[in-house]
Design a protein around this motif. Structure first.
Motif, PDB file in Angstrom:
ATOM      1  N   TRP A  94       0.830  -1.205   0.000  1.00 22.76           N
ATOM      2  CA  TRP A  94       0.000   0.000   0.000  1.00 22.76           C
ATOM      3  C   TRP A  94       0.863   1.253   0.000  1.00 22.76           C
ATOM      4  CZ3 TRP A  94      -5.221  -0.922   0.014  1.00 22.76           C
ATOM      5  CH2 TRP A  94      -5.644  -2.184   0.460  1.00 22.76           C
ATOM      6  N   HIS A  95       0.443   2.254  -0.776  1.00 16.40           N
ATOM      7  CA  HIS A  95       0.900   3.636  -0.603  1.00 16.40           C
ATOM      8  C   HIS A  95      -0.346   4.442  -0.214  1.00 16.40           C
ATOM      9  CE1 HIS A  95       4.187   3.411  -4.022  1.00 16.40           C
ATOM     10  NE2 HIS A  95       4.459   2.584  -3.026  1.00 16.40           N
ATOM     11  N   ARG A 141     -15.455   7.450   2.982  1.00 22.72           N
ATOM     12  CA  ARG A 141     -14.903   8.765   3.297  1.00 22.72           C
ATOM     13  C   ARG A 141     -14.862   9.722   2.103  1.00 22.72           C
ATOM     14  NH1 ARG A 141      -8.728   6.444   4.566  1.00 22.72           N
ATOM     15  NH2 ARG A 141      -8.149   6.116   2.398  1.00 22.72           N
ATOM     16  N   GLU A 147     -10.705  -3.954  -0.571  1.00 22.39           N
ATOM     17  CA  GLU A 147     -10.528  -3.292   0.728  1.00 22.39           C
ATOM     18  C   GLU A 147     -10.383  -1.772   0.538  1.00 22.39           C
ATOM     19  OE1 GLU A 147      -7.299  -4.886   3.136  1.00 22.39           O
ATOM     20  OE2 GLU A 147      -7.270  -3.058   4.359  1.00 22.39           O
ATOM     21  N   ALA A 148      -9.590  -1.379  -0.458  1.00 21.84           N
ATOM     22  CA  ALA A 148      -9.397   0.060  -0.707  1.00 21.84           C
ATOM     23  C   ALA A 148     -10.721   0.734  -1.076  1.00 21.84           C
ATOM     24  CB  ALA A 148      -8.369   0.264  -1.824  1.00 21.84           C
ATOM     25  N   THR A 208      -4.523   6.609  -2.744  1.00 15.45           N
ATOM     26  CA  THR A 208      -4.178   5.251  -2.334  1.00 15.45           C
ATOM     27  C   THR A 208      -3.584   4.531  -3.541  1.00 15.45           C
ATOM     28  OG1 THR A 208      -5.968   5.206  -0.717  1.00 15.45           O
ATOM     29  CG2 THR A 208      -5.108   3.083  -1.410  1.00 15.45           C
ATOM     30  N   VAL A 209      -2.575   3.711  -3.297  1.00 15.67           N
ATOM     31  CA  VAL A 209      -2.032   2.856  -4.358  1.00 15.67           C
ATOM     32  C   VAL A 209      -2.145   1.422  -3.884  1.00 15.67           C
ATOM     33  CG1 VAL A 209      -0.028   2.244  -5.760  1.00 15.67           C
ATOM     34  CG2 VAL A 209      -0.383   4.626  -5.066  1.00 15.67           C
ATOM     35  N   VAL A 210      -2.659   0.566  -4.751  1.00 19.46           N
ATOM     36  CA  VAL A 210      -2.843  -0.841  -4.413  1.00 19.46           C
ATOM     37  C   VAL A 210      -2.375  -1.663  -5.607  1.00 19.46           C
ATOM     38  CG1 VAL A 210      -5.251  -0.747  -5.219  1.00 19.46           C
ATOM     39  CG2 VAL A 210      -4.593  -2.447  -3.522  1.00 19.46           C
ATOM     40  N   ILE A 218     -12.968   1.179   2.004  1.00 22.60           N
ATOM     41  CA  ILE A 218     -12.535   2.313   2.822  1.00 22.60           C
ATOM     42  C   ILE A 218     -12.907   3.624   2.123  1.00 22.60           C
ATOM     43  CG2 ILE A 218     -10.490   3.535   3.704  1.00 22.60           C
ATOM     44  CD1 ILE A 218      -9.179   0.738   4.115  1.00 22.60           C
ATOM     45  N   ARG A 260      -7.225  -6.735  -2.141  1.00 27.22           N
ATOM     46  CA  ARG A 260      -6.767  -5.464  -1.593  1.00 27.22           C
ATOM     47  C   ARG A 260      -7.447  -4.274  -2.289  1.00 27.22           C
ATOM     48  NH1 ARG A 260      -2.042  -8.606  -0.429  1.00 27.22           N
ATOM     49  NH2 ARG A 260      -1.124  -8.212  -2.456  1.00 27.22           N
TER      50      ARG A 260
END
Lengths: 418, 418
Positions: free
Chosen positions: A40-41, B61, B53-54, B42-44, B57, B50
């Motif tokens: 992750w970033h 928000r 998940e990103a 965000t970077v995935v 989240i 994953r």
């Protein structure tokens, strides 16, 4: 044991698009070669609530958290305070660090330290402090509940200095092994073709490993070994490097160098030769790439950007008959440009580029992407003819520049130019 | 109503540090000028769990989620599938889009389309499809439960094309207002000094707003207005732009241009003048910056990279007495280099740079950072002397290049050179 890292960059300037997150790229490269997985970033602004939220998410899914930014002296630099609160640690003032910062102000910035800098000398209790020889903000690291948290400054130059000096050694200590990499640099073959040639090797290997990284027109192969000692890792890498070089042959131009210009710089230095340039469609990029490197003046005498045809004739001495008969974008002109650059600078060899970089064909209708590279040497003059296709202007210029350096390194390696 | 966006980049190559996330930067700049708050990047990796998940989240928000990457034809391109599953949408096959992709393969790539590309023609139900004129992966957007999800391709060239063509219009429709910006470009004063001059204006303004963006050695001021129509926004911006120009005076070099080279290109075109270059420590960067711009050949004739002192004499005709008496890094040499470049190229004006870029002082002991910029014109020859201090080599080269263009634009604007 394999570690999992998340990189959290703190800075509103990233969210405004003022700068790209090159810090995350540099840290990722470094962690990748240390065998740490980066999953992750995250980028968050200078906002303590959102940084706290990012930390709460990261500590659930990573055991190494690396932050960049927010270590400065101003009121919105809140990384240390927010992280300390999140991990239940007090901030402790270190007077000796404040003296270091005060000395840095006096010796490097030549101004007295503002008293607001005192907060830069506060650190979470029980942490390791990373000194910053190129800026005012020291970094730090601590471990809490199995999670390692490392805080680095935001300015890329300070961050990369601390990455090499402190972060890499810190992460190496987390593992009992030495992890060592060599980069084998290639030019002239696409990533999928390189992978096809090495598929058997890449698939069967687990330690050492072999991975490809593509840049426009170049492929870097990174061989990485884990071992108990540096010498053992080197011994494991040697046969892999040899096998890759044997399989890929002359497209390999060097190992552990930044690119073709640096490879040429090293070869020219070793042979005590100098070179010159004559550029048309690359417009100075060949010169710019070599002079970006310290020590270029040992091997690079100079060159001419002959953007107008009249400059090819007046400065480089390309005969007007050649220009009239064959045009400015032609093999004959490329050869005469290289010869002219060698003659007027007195260099041992000279490289030239003439071509149509677009977006429009040249005045004679030469299609975009047609490029000629000339090389003038004491033994004769050579030419490489290219059709780079209808790409974007900057890609044609970049590719032509790499071809020019590839022609030089092939000549210096006694390989055929074409 | 103010929107909040999260940018999610999908791609293992970002987590390996192979490339920097320049897409997030470009999108952030665009959203910032549209008045959309970006609170998270965000970077995935190319990993559906994953990415899911990103997304989970992000939807809690943000009310605008923009993804880049993972729209390609291969098995690890899973963005559309993962997002559709997360938002409970079926994927629908669009035969007309597949025909578009097939035509793109035939006309631009000159190869038949592999059948695996069929998945690029599948889109979530009830979405708007964004066509991709410069690549194979179309993008798309839908709204679900108050959250707008926009999917864009990963290659930066394709992403930015789609950003301008589709994303900006889509986001403008979310608001009833027109948001318009002008960039006022300055050179020669630091960001904090510019802010100090404009503090009263910046603090009291809410619409239009004024923000500063610093690049090394340049400050960009962005004035942004929201209004019911384009004309109304322009009318609101006009007095702000005029006031900023009046307050900052000659450090303002242009509006809505990419940098000093483009400003010079436009001024030279308008005045039908040509220029030439003679570069020592900038090593071709002045030439490279202008020739990177399409249309440079209208105003730029060419130049000389006189890296060795002998080339300054032999090619540019700098008298040996000047070189012996004053040294290669001197005001006299800078003037003679510019005069020589103008003479041998026939250009109307010529700019020159000689200096010590480091890391070490030159052979006469000239300290790192001493730089002279010469300008040869029909009315006489000028020089600007600089002490750029002991900075990194690349920063000195970059700053000297900008100073060279600043000297040109001041001459063309009838402003004093110094």
């Amino acid at each position: 044991m394999s570690h999992t890292a998340e990189i959290i960059a703190v800075g509103t300037e990233l969210l405004l698009g003022n700068i790209a997150n090159t810090n995350a790229q540099a840290i990722s490269q470094s962690l990748s070669s240390l065998g740490v997985n980066v999953f992750w970033h995250t980028v968050v602004g200078d906002n303590p609530e959102r940084l706290r939220e990012a930390l709460d998410i990261a500590r659930r899914r990573a055991d190494i958290i690396i932050t960049t930014g927010g270590l400065g002296p101003t009121y919105d630099d809140l990384t240390k305070q927010t992280i300390s609160a999140a991990f239940g640690k007090k901030l402790v003032f270190h007077p000796d660090i404040l003296e270091d910062i005060r000395r840095y102000y006096a010796s490097a910035l030549h101004v007295p330290m503002p008293e607001s800098n005192a907060q830069q000398a506060e650190f979470p209790e029980d942490c390791e402090i990373f000194d910053n020889p190129v800026g005012t903000a020291p970094g730090c690291a601590f471990e809490s509940g199995g999670v390692h948290v490392l805080m680095l400054p935001g300015p890329p130059h300070e961050m990369t200095t601390m990455l090499r000096r402190h972060v890499e050694p810190y992460l190496r200590r987390l593992s009992q092994e030495v992890i060592l990499s060599h980069d084998i640099m290639t030019f002239g073959m696409g990533e999928s073709s390189v992978e096809a040639l090495l598929r058997d090797q890449m698939e069967k290997m687990t330690n050492p490993t072999l991975a490809t990284y593509a840049k426009p027109s170049e492929v870097r192969l990174r061989a990485t070994a884990k071992a108990a000692t540096q010498a053992a890792a080197e011994a494991m890498l040697a046969p892999v490097v040899a096998e890759v070089k044997a399989l890929l042959g002359p497209i390999v131009y060097g190992m552990d160098v930044s690119g073709l210009p640096e490879a040429c710089l090293n070869m020219l230095k070793e042979k005590k030769l100098t070179f010159a340039t004559a550029e048309s469609c690359t417009g100075g990029q060949i010169a710019e790439r070599i002079t970006a490197l310290p020590g270029a003046s040992q091997v690079y005498r100079g060159g001419v950007v002959s953007y107008w045809t009249s400059v090819k004739n007046a400065v480089l001495g390309v005969p007007q008959e050649i220009l009239d008969q064959h045009g400015a974008v032609s093999e004959e002109t490329a050869r005469a440009m290289a010869d002219g650059a060698r003659r007027i600078t007195g260099a041992d060899i000279a490289v030239s580029v003439t071509g149509a970089a677009g977006p429009d064909p040249d005045e004679r209708g030469t299609p975009v992407g047609i490029v000629y590279i000339g090389l003038s040497t004491p033994e004769g003059t050579h030419c490489r003819s290219l059709n780079l296709g209808k790409r974007r202007r900057d890609r044609i210029q970049n590719l032509a520049t790499n071809h020019a350096y590839d022609v030089i390194r092939r000549y210096l390696s006694n390989l055929p130019i074409n």
